[in-house]
Design a protein around this motif. Structure first.
Motif, PDB file in Angstrom:
ATOM      1  N   ARG A  24      28.455  37.707  40.238  1.00 19.09           N
ATOM      2  CA  ARG A  24      29.819  37.185  40.172  1.00 19.09           C
ATOM      3  C   ARG A  24      30.604  37.843  39.039  1.00 19.09           C
ATOM      4  NH1 ARG A  24      28.672  32.213  39.301  1.00 19.09           N
ATOM      5  NH2 ARG A  24      28.449  31.670  41.510  1.00 19.09           N
ATOM      6  N   ALA A  25      29.935  38.008  37.891  1.00 21.09           N
ATOM      7  CA  ALA A  25      30.619  38.634  36.744  1.00 21.09           C
ATOM      8  C   ALA A  25      30.983  40.085  37.044  1.00 21.09           C
ATOM      9  CB  ALA A  25      29.723  38.554  35.505  1.00 21.09           C
ATOM     10  N   VAL A  26      30.082  40.815  37.702  1.00 21.97           N
ATOM     11  CA  VAL A  26      30.378  42.203  38.072  1.00 21.97           C
ATOM     12  C   VAL A  26      31.577  42.250  39.016  1.00 21.97           C
ATOM     13  CG1 VAL A  26      29.528  44.206  39.341  1.00 21.97           C
ATOM     14  CG2 VAL A  26      28.063  43.083  37.684  1.00 21.97           C
ATOM     15  N   GLY A  27      31.615  41.330  40.003  1.00 17.22           N
ATOM     16  CA  GLY A  27      32.741  41.298  40.927  1.00 17.22           C
ATOM     17  C   GLY A  27      34.064  41.075  40.215  1.00 17.22           C
ATOM     18  N   GLU A  28      34.078  40.183  39.229  1.00 22.56           N
ATOM     19  CA  GLU A  28      35.313  39.923  38.481  1.00 22.56           C
ATOM     20  C   GLU A  28      35.742  41.155  37.684  1.00 22.56           C
ATOM     21  OE1 GLU A  28      34.298  36.541  36.170  1.00 22.56           O
ATOM     22  OE2 GLU A  28      34.424  35.123  37.864  1.00 22.56           O
ATOM     23  N   GLU A  29      34.770  41.876  37.102  1.00 22.57           N
ATOM     24  CA  GLU A  29      35.131  43.061  36.328  1.00 22.57           C
ATOM     25  C   GLU A  29      35.605  44.190  37.239  1.00 22.57           C
ATOM     26  OE1 GLU A  29      32.499  44.338  33.314  1.00 22.57           O
ATOM     27  OE2 GLU A  29      32.507  42.401  32.259  1.00 22.57           O
ATOM     28  N   VAL A  30      35.024  44.300  38.433  1.00 20.85           N
ATOM     29  CA  VAL A  30      35.507  45.301  39.394  1.00 20.85           C
ATOM     30  C   VAL A  30      36.960  45.002  39.770  1.00 20.85           C
ATOM     31  CG1 VAL A  30      35.226  46.198  41.731  1.00 20.85           C
ATOM     32  CG2 VAL A  30      33.228  45.891  40.279  1.00 20.85           C
ATOM     33  N   ASP A  31      37.283  43.722  39.955  1.00 20.59           N
ATOM     34  CA  ASP A  31      38.675  43.350  40.243  1.00 20.59           C
ATOM     35  C   ASP A  31      39.600  43.794  39.115  1.00 20.59           C
ATOM     36  OD1 ASP A  31      37.996  42.198  42.650  1.00 20.59           O
ATOM     37  OD2 ASP A  31      37.734  40.184  41.795  1.00 20.59           O
ATOM     38  N   THR A  32      39.145  43.642  37.870  1.00 20.40           N
ATOM     39  CA  THR A  32      39.953  44.063  36.723  1.00 20.40           C
ATOM     40  C   THR A  32      40.168  45.567  36.729  1.00 20.40           C
ATOM     41  OG1 THR A  32      39.077  42.223  35.406  1.00 20.40           O
ATOM     42  CG2 THR A  32      40.095  44.049  34.210  1.00 20.40           C
ATOM     43  N   VAL A  33      39.106  46.316  37.031  1.00 22.28           N
ATOM     44  CA  VAL A  33      39.222  47.776  37.074  1.00 22.28           C
ATOM     45  C   VAL A  33      40.187  48.196  38.167  1.00 22.28           C
ATOM     46  CG1 VAL A  33      37.970  49.923  37.500  1.00 22.28           C
ATOM     47  CG2 VAL A  33      36.920  48.127  36.111  1.00 22.28           C
TER      48      VAL A  33
END
Length: 365
Positions: free
Chosen positions: A81-90
């Motif tokens: 979930r945390a990786v998905g949120e950071e990908v959204d930020t990128v």
């Protein structure tokens, strides 16, 4: 645009360097890689970051960006979930008009478990795995074994039969004297079998949950903890009493064996059931969720105990048929009367507004 995503699922980068993630841009990723290498030169995520920069430098025929995203240490679900949120930020930081594709760089099979999360956000062109050549398959093998041990279905189909097979030999030699030459091997095999069987059945989780419930019950002042301990002691006494009653019989048949065990143990088992049920009722009352019908439990236990005692005594020849009929009728009537009495009490005294009121709650006028 091609987005080179360096994946660090367990957040080694953030935990060991204190750098905020996601890290976006070639220079920022290089600085992060150097910082991680300075803190832990043996961390394989260093290779992932430098490989991402290397791919970035090699691509010259289209726009390209490199970024590092991290998860969290511990739960795989939370990490994904945390990786998905950071990908959204990128992705939000890139030009909205660009057709973004991703090339994922990881250091092993575990990090690649996040691929479906990323695929739901951006099209993936490929996955590049970076591992140390001398140990190319080591992490993958470890992750595969870990997945096997964590999967309930695999545990049930593989580990449980294996544990049972390992227990066969120690069970065979258990009847032999301790001086038997194979006893040491049997003990070792038995211990291994018990461990694998416990892993296969997930006993460690059950034990952890039991310890957690017991600890929380102690701090919350649960009466059931005391009553359960007393009930366990009563059950043990009842088992011993049943065996002693069996030993008094002379050449009993199968039916008399069962009747003797029941006759000797039933009063202790009934006391254990009544004790534990009263403790549960007390806790329900203190929690404010008491219902009158809960008081049926001790009476049901008493009724069942009376019936079983009468049946066992009849088969042992201690009591006659008249006693059996009286106890069967009395046990049935006791259960019916308690059910009706507490149902009436609940209908008359329990009002909807009182259902969530504990002993200290407001009373109805």
């Amino acid at each position: 645009m091609l987005l080179v995503l360096c994946i660090d699922l367990d957040d080694d980068l953030g935990r060991k360097t204190g750098i905020d993630t996601p890290v976006i841009g070639r220079d920022a990723v290089v600085d992060a890689a150097v910082a991680l290498a300075s803190n832990d030169p043996e961390d394989s995520d260093v290779n992932v970051l430098f490989e991402g920069v290397h791919i970035y430098d090699d691509i010259t025929d289209e726009p390209v960006e490199v970024a590092a995203v991290t998860g969290v240490d511990g739960s795989d679900v939370a990490a994904n979930r945390a990786v998905g949120e950071e990908v959204d930020t990128v992705l939000a930081s890139l030009a909205a008009s660009e057709d973004v594709r991703a090339l994922i760089v990881t250091d092993g099979a575990q990090d690649e478990s996040v691929v479906p999360v990323i695929r739901s956000r951006v099209r993936i062109d490929g996955v590049r795995r970076v591992v140390v050549r001398q140990a190319q398959n080591l992490e993958s093998m470890y992750y595969t074994i870990k997945q096997v041990l964590d999967d309930p279905e695999t545990r049930g189909t593989i580990l449980v039969p294996l544990g049972i097979l390992l227990l066969i030999y120690p069970l065979t030699i258990a009847i032999e004297a301790l001086g038997y030459p194979g006893s040491a091997l049997g003990v070792i095999s038995g211990l291994l079998g018990l461990y694998i069987l416990a892993r296969g059945l997930g006993a460690e989780k059950i034990l952890d949950e039991a310890v957690e419930r017991t600890t929380s019950g102690l701090y919350a002042g649960r009466v059931t903890i005391i009553t359960y301990v007393v009930a366990a002691a009563l059950l043990a006494i009842g088992g011993v009493s049943g065996v002693q009653e069996l030993e008094r019989q002379t050449d009993p048949d199968a039916l008399e064996v069962i009747a003797s065990l029941v006759s000797g143990a039933i009063q202790w088992f009934a006391a254990a059931g009544i004790t534990s049920s009263l403790g549960r009722v007390t806790d329900e009352y203190l929690d404010g969720s008491f219902r009158w019908r809960y008081l049926n439990a001790p009476f049901y236990v008493l009724s069942i105990a009376a019936v079983l005692h009468a049946v066992s005594a009849f088969f042992l020849g201690i009591r006659d048929l008249e006693y059996l009929a009286v106890m069967l009728t009395g046990g049935t009537l006791l259960g019916l009367v308690s059910t009706l009495a507490f149902a009436v009490a609940e209908a008359r005294f329990d009002h909807p507004e009182q259902h969530n009121q504990g002993p200290g709650g407001p009373s109805s006028e």
